[in-house]
Design a protein around this motif. Structure first.
Motif, PDB file in Angstrom:
ATOM      1  N   GLY A 122       0.782  -1.227   0.000  1.00  0.00           N
ATOM      2  CA  GLY A 122       0.000   0.000   0.000  1.00  0.00           C
ATOM      3  C   GLY A 122       0.809   1.269   0.000  1.00  0.00           C
ATOM      4  O   GLY A 122       0.250   2.353  -0.183  1.00  0.00           O
ATOM      5  N   SER A 123       2.123   1.169   0.201  1.00  0.00           N
ATOM      6  CA  SER A 123       2.973   2.363   0.173  1.00  0.00           C
ATOM      7  C   SER A 123       4.100   2.145  -0.820  1.00  0.00           C
ATOM      8  O   SER A 123       5.233   1.849  -0.457  1.00  0.00           O
ATOM      9  CB  SER A 123       3.554   2.655   1.563  1.00  0.00           C
ATOM     10  OG  SER A 123       4.406   3.795   1.516  1.00  0.00           O
ATOM     11  N   GLY A 124       3.806   2.305  -2.094  1.00  0.00           N
ATOM     12  CA  GLY A 124       4.840   2.081  -3.097  1.00  0.00           C
ATOM     13  C   GLY A 124       5.170   0.620  -3.221  1.00  0.00           C
ATOM     14  O   GLY A 124       4.308  -0.234  -3.409  1.00  0.00           O
ATOM     15  N   GLY A 125       6.456   0.277  -3.081  1.00  0.00           N
ATOM     16  CA  GLY A 125       6.875  -1.100  -3.225  1.00  0.00           C
ATOM     17  C   GLY A 125       6.481  -1.952  -2.034  1.00  0.00           C
ATOM     18  O   GLY A 125       6.212  -1.455  -0.932  1.00  0.00           O
ATOM     19  N   ASN A 126       6.441  -3.257  -2.257  1.00  0.00           N
ATOM     20  CA  ASN A 126       6.123  -4.193  -1.180  1.00  0.00           C
ATOM     21  C   ASN A 126       7.232  -4.183  -0.132  1.00  0.00           C
ATOM     22  O   ASN A 126       8.415  -4.271  -0.467  1.00  0.00           O
ATOM     23  CB  ASN A 126       5.944  -5.601  -1.745  1.00  0.00           C
ATOM     24  CG  ASN A 126       4.733  -5.708  -2.647  1.00  0.00           C
ATOM     25  OD1 ASN A 126       3.686  -5.138  -2.358  1.00  0.00           O
ATOM     26  ND2 ASN A 126       4.872  -6.437  -3.755  1.00  0.00           N
ATOM     27  N   ILE A 127       6.846  -4.103   1.138  1.00  0.00           N
ATOM     28  CA  ILE A 127       7.780  -3.968   2.255  1.00  0.00           C
ATOM     29  C   ILE A 127       7.772  -5.259   3.063  1.00  0.00           C
ATOM     30  O   ILE A 127       6.724  -5.688   3.542  1.00  0.00           O
ATOM     31  CB  ILE A 127       7.382  -2.793   3.166  1.00  0.00           C
ATOM     32  CG1 ILE A 127       7.410  -1.473   2.377  1.00  0.00           C
ATOM     33  CG2 ILE A 127       8.289  -2.722   4.393  1.00  0.00           C
ATOM     34  CD1 ILE A 127       6.810  -0.303   3.155  1.00  0.00           C
ATOM     35  N   ALA A 128       8.926  -5.885   3.236  1.00  0.00           N
ATOM     36  CA  ALA A 128       9.051  -7.037   4.121  1.00  0.00           C
ATOM     37  C   ALA A 128       9.401  -6.562   5.524  1.00  0.00           C
ATOM     38  O   ALA A 128      10.152  -5.593   5.688  1.00  0.00           O
ATOM     39  CB  ALA A 128      10.117  -8.004   3.619  1.00  0.00           C
ATOM     40  N   VAL A 129       8.863  -7.258   6.532  1.00  0.00           N
ATOM     41  CA  VAL A 129       9.137  -6.917   7.931  1.00  0.00           C
ATOM     42  C   VAL A 129       9.467  -8.198   8.687  1.00  0.00           C
ATOM     43  O   VAL A 129       8.692  -9.162   8.654  1.00  0.00           O
ATOM     44  CB  VAL A 129       7.933  -6.224   8.607  1.00  0.00           C
ATOM     45  CG1 VAL A 129       8.293  -5.828  10.040  1.00  0.00           C
ATOM     46  CG2 VAL A 129       7.482  -5.009   7.804  1.00  0.00           C
ATOM     47  N   LEU A 130      10.613  -8.188   9.354  1.00  0.00           N
ATOM     48  CA  LEU A 130      11.005  -9.265  10.262  1.00  0.00           C
ATOM     49  C   LEU A 130      10.901  -8.741  11.682  1.00  0.00           C
ATOM     50  O   LEU A 130      11.483  -7.692  12.009  1.00  0.00           O
ATOM     51  CB  LEU A 130      12.436  -9.713   9.974  1.00  0.00           C
ATOM     52  CG  LEU A 130      13.074 -10.662  11.000  1.00  0.00           C
ATOM     53  CD1 LEU A 130      12.398 -12.031  10.970  1.00  0.00           C
ATOM     54  CD2 LEU A 130      14.578 -10.787  10.761  1.00  0.00           C
ATOM     55  N   THR A 131      10.165  -9.439  12.539  1.00  0.00           N
ATOM     56  CA  THR A 131      10.013  -9.011  13.927  1.00  0.00           C
ATOM     57  C   THR A 131      10.770  -9.953  14.858  1.00  0.00           C
ATOM     58  O   THR A 131      11.064 -11.103  14.512  1.00  0.00           O
ATOM     59  CB  THR A 131       8.532  -8.985  14.336  1.00  0.00           C
ATOM     60  OG1 THR A 131       7.974 -10.298  14.187  1.00  0.00           O
ATOM     61  CG2 THR A 131       7.752  -8.002  13.482  1.00  0.00           C
ATOM     62  N   GLY A 132      11.083  -9.445  16.060  1.00  0.00           N
ATOM     63  CA  GLY A 132      11.773 -10.255  17.051  1.00  0.00           C
ATOM     64  C   GLY A 132      12.436  -9.390  18.093  1.00  0.00           C
ATOM     65  O   GLY A 132      12.365  -8.155  18.050  1.00  0.00           O
ATOM     66  N   PRO A 133      13.111 -10.011  19.063  1.00  0.00           N
ATOM     67  CA  PRO A 133      13.666  -9.271  20.199  1.00  0.00           C
ATOM     68  C   PRO A 133      14.757  -8.276  19.844  1.00  0.00           C
ATOM     69  O   PRO A 133      15.029  -7.347  20.630  1.00  0.00           O
ATOM     70  CB  PRO A 133      14.213 -10.379  21.113  1.00  0.00           C
ATOM     71  CG  PRO A 133      14.402 -11.568  20.206  1.00  0.00           C
ATOM     72  CD  PRO A 133      13.316 -11.466  19.193  1.00  0.00           C
ATOM     73  N   ASP A 134      15.402  -8.441  18.702  1.00  0.00           N
ATOM     74  CA  ASP A 134      16.439  -7.487  18.281  1.00  0.00           C
ATOM     75  C   ASP A 134      15.845  -6.233  17.647  1.00  0.00           C
ATOM     76  O   ASP A 134      16.587  -5.324  17.270  1.00  0.00           O
ATOM     77  CB  ASP A 134      17.404  -8.137  17.283  1.00  0.00           C
ATOM     78  CG  ASP A 134      18.156  -9.305  17.879  1.00  0.00           C
ATOM     79  OD1 ASP A 134      18.401  -9.279  19.101  1.00  0.00           O
ATOM     80  OD2 ASP A 134      18.489 -10.239  17.116  1.00  0.00           O
ATOM     81  N   GLY A 135      14.533  -6.176  17.514  1.00  0.00           N
ATOM     82  CA  GLY A 135      13.873  -5.050  16.865  1.00  0.00           C
ATOM     83  C   GLY A 135      13.452  -5.396  15.459  1.00  0.00           C
ATOM     84  O   GLY A 135      13.897  -6.377  14.862  1.00  0.00           O
ATOM     85  N   LYS A 136      12.570  -4.584  14.906  1.00  0.00           N
ATOM     86  CA  LYS A 136      12.046  -4.849  13.568  1.00  0.00           C
ATOM     87  C   LYS A 136      13.085  -4.515  12.499  1.00  0.00           C
ATOM     88  O   LYS A 136      13.774  -3.494  12.573  1.00  0.00           O
ATOM     89  CB  LYS A 136      10.792  -4.017  13.312  1.00  0.00           C
ATOM     90  CG  LYS A 136       9.596  -4.389  14.191  1.00  0.00           C
ATOM     91  CD  LYS A 136       8.372  -3.595  13.788  1.00  0.00           C
ATOM     92  CE  LYS A 136       7.157  -3.976  14.640  1.00  0.00           C
ATOM     93  NZ  LYS A 136       7.254  -3.374  15.997  1.00  0.00           N
ATOM     94  N   LEU A 137      13.141  -5.372  11.493  1.00  0.00           N
ATOM     95  CA  LEU A 137      13.938  -5.120  10.293  1.00  0.00           C
ATOM     96  C   LEU A 137      12.983  -4.991   9.122  1.00  0.00           C
ATOM     97  O   LEU A 137      12.119  -5.851   8.922  1.00  0.00           O
ATOM     98  CB  LEU A 137      14.938  -6.246  10.043  1.00  0.00           C
ATOM     99  CG  LEU A 137      15.772  -6.122   8.759  1.00  0.00           C
ATOM    100  CD1 LEU A 137      17.190  -6.645   8.983  1.00  0.00           C
ATOM    101  CD2 LEU A 137      15.135  -6.874   7.571  1.00  0.00           C
ATOM    102  N   LEU A 138      13.127  -3.917   8.341  1.00  0.00           N
ATOM    103  CA  LEU A 138      12.298  -3.686   7.160  1.00  0.00           C
ATOM    104  C   LEU A 138      13.149  -3.800   5.909  1.00  0.00           C
ATOM    105  O   LEU A 138      14.318  -3.376   5.892  1.00  0.00           O
ATOM    106  CB  LEU A 138      11.662  -2.298   7.185  1.00  0.00           C
ATOM    107  CG  LEU A 138      10.400  -2.081   8.034  1.00  0.00           C
ATOM    108  CD1 LEU A 138      10.714  -2.192   9.526  1.00  0.00           C
ATOM    109  CD2 LEU A 138       9.786  -0.722   7.734  1.00  0.00           C
ATOM    110  N   VAL A 139      12.561  -4.364   4.878  1.00  0.00           N
ATOM    111  CA  VAL A 139      13.149  -4.313   3.536  1.00  0.00           C
ATOM    112  C   VAL A 139      12.298  -3.360   2.716  1.00  0.00           C
ATOM    113  O   VAL A 139      11.154  -3.663   2.374  1.00  0.00           O
ATOM    114  CB  VAL A 139      13.207  -5.695   2.875  1.00  0.00           C
ATOM    115  CG1 VAL A 139      13.849  -5.583   1.483  1.00  0.00           C
ATOM    116  CG2 VAL A 139      13.983  -6.674   3.739  1.00  0.00           C
ATOM    117  N   ASP A 140      12.841  -2.207   2.467  1.00  0.00           N
ATOM    118  CA  ASP A 140      12.251  -1.059   1.776  1.00  0.00           C
ATOM    119  C   ASP A 140      11.360  -0.239   2.699  1.00  0.00           C
ATOM    120  O   ASP A 140      10.829  -0.736   3.707  1.00  0.00           O
ATOM    121  CB  ASP A 140      11.543  -1.460   0.485  1.00  0.00           C
ATOM    122  CG  ASP A 140      12.542  -1.708  -0.645  1.00  0.00           C
ATOM    123  OD1 ASP A 140      13.668  -1.169  -0.570  1.00  0.00           O
ATOM    124  OD2 ASP A 140      12.211  -2.437  -1.590  1.00  0.00           O
ATOM    125  N   ALA A 141      11.247   1.043   2.344  1.00  0.00           N
ATOM    126  CA  ALA A 141      10.690   2.041   3.260  1.00  0.00           C
ATOM    127  C   ALA A 141       9.381   2.635   2.794  1.00  0.00           C
ATOM    128  O   ALA A 141       8.759   3.399   3.540  1.00  0.00           O
ATOM    129  CB  ALA A 141      11.713   3.167   3.469  1.00  0.00           C
TER     130      ALA A 141
END
Length: 322
Positions: free
Chosen positions: A69-88
């Motif tokens: 819904g915001s431009g390119g598709n965004i991947a999100v990995l969650t966990g205790p180290d904090g969220k990691l996103l692929v693309d913004a």
């Protein structure tokens, strides 16, 4: 003519595609340059649409999700180290992206990977960095985000991002990261969609984000202004296919956000067939307009050619690279 009123972005499409649908309903198909002239600038229209578009969450596996819904598709990995996103995504989507990220967990934002420099993948860098993200990308992505960068086919000059929003960590060929127990492998394709595209593999989950080297059921845009080419797109597809198996979840840059090796293979074969069709006509001495009129994409138009990157415009992109 004034700007047509645009619907919010489709959950199954790319912002360009939805803009194309709005234009098609009122004016018939337009090239990106015509759309720019008709509607204040294509990029402005896309940003306006992203400002109200809902964000849809699709959960994959191993705490990996994809946001649309915001431009390119965004991947999100969650966990205790904090969220990691692929693309913004696009910056104006911040309120809805913030809500979507909160739905995935309370962890703070810790990392952001840009697959390439285009605004629909990196415009959100500034607010995500302010929220805590360390930004990683290919060195060419940092180069393009650090200066005024023109895309001729969009007739648009993109301003440099603020220094804080430019990737602080870059690499030339490969980079490894271990976050939330996941092994994350980033690899540079060489020039493909742009000259800074990378893939991101979540190894244990067997989830591969390929950025804009793959547009699911959509003719892709190829940015010759910053080093892209049709042959580079095909080479990137071959690289993606080489690391995927029948269980790999493939996240494309645009289009339906969950794909697989068979669909990627069809996309790659489409690129090769159209490149060869256009190349053969060019060798016969046909002009660009004559080649467009010959409809070298006809066998694939029903599946891939129903959006703003229409058959004629895609033929022109391919022509430039053969």
């Amino acid at each position: 003519m004034g700007s047509p009123e645009l619907p919010s972005l489709s959950r199954r499409g790319f912002c360009l595609c939805c803009v194309g649908g709005a234009f098609a309903a009122t004016t018939g198909w337009l090239t990106p340059r015509q759309a720019y002239a008709e509607a204040r600038g294509l990029v402005s229209v896309i940003k306006d649409s992203a400002a109200t578009s809902p964000i849809t969450i699709t959960k994959l596996r191993n705490n990996i999700s994809v946001l649309e819904g915001s431009g390119g598709n965004i991947a999100v990995l969650t966990g205790p180290d904090g969220k990691l996103l692929v693309d913004a995504g696009i910056g104006v989507s911040r309120p809805r992206l913030t809500n979507a990220l909160a739905e995935l967990g309370k962890e703070p934002i810790a990392h952001l990977i840009n697959t390439h420099w285009h605004f629909d993948h990196a415009d959100g860098n500034e607010w995500l960095q302010a929220a805590g993200a360390k930004i990683i990308a290919h060195e060419n992505t940092r180069k393009h985000l650090s200066v005024v960068q023109r895309v001729e086919d969009w007739d648009y000059n993109f301003l440099a991002l603020p220094p804080s929003a430019v990737p602080a960590q870059v690499f030339a060929r490969e980079h490894q990261l271990k976050v939330n127990g996941a092994s994350i492998a980033m690899k540079y394709y060489g020039p493909a969609h742009t000259d800074g595209d990378i893939s991101v593999m979540f190894t244990e989950a067997n989830v591969l984000h390929v950025g804009d080297t793959y547009w699911n059921d959509i003719y892709p845009f190829i940015d010759y202004s910053t080093g892209g080419s049709i042959n580079g797109m095909i080479a990137a597809s071959d690289a993606n296919l080489a690391v995927a198996n029948n269980d790999t979840i493939i996240i494309p840059g645009h289009g339906k956000p969950v794909s697989n090796k068979a669909e990627l293979q069809a996309f790659r074969d489409m690129l090769v067939a159209i490149r060869d069709n256009v190349g053969n006509l060019k060798k016969q001495g046909k002009s660009r307009d004559e080649i467009v009129a010959a409809k070298p994409t006809a066998a694939f138009d029903a599946r891939y050619g129903q959006f703003l990157v229409d058959p004629g415009f895609f033929t022109r992109l391919v022509y430039e690279g053969v």
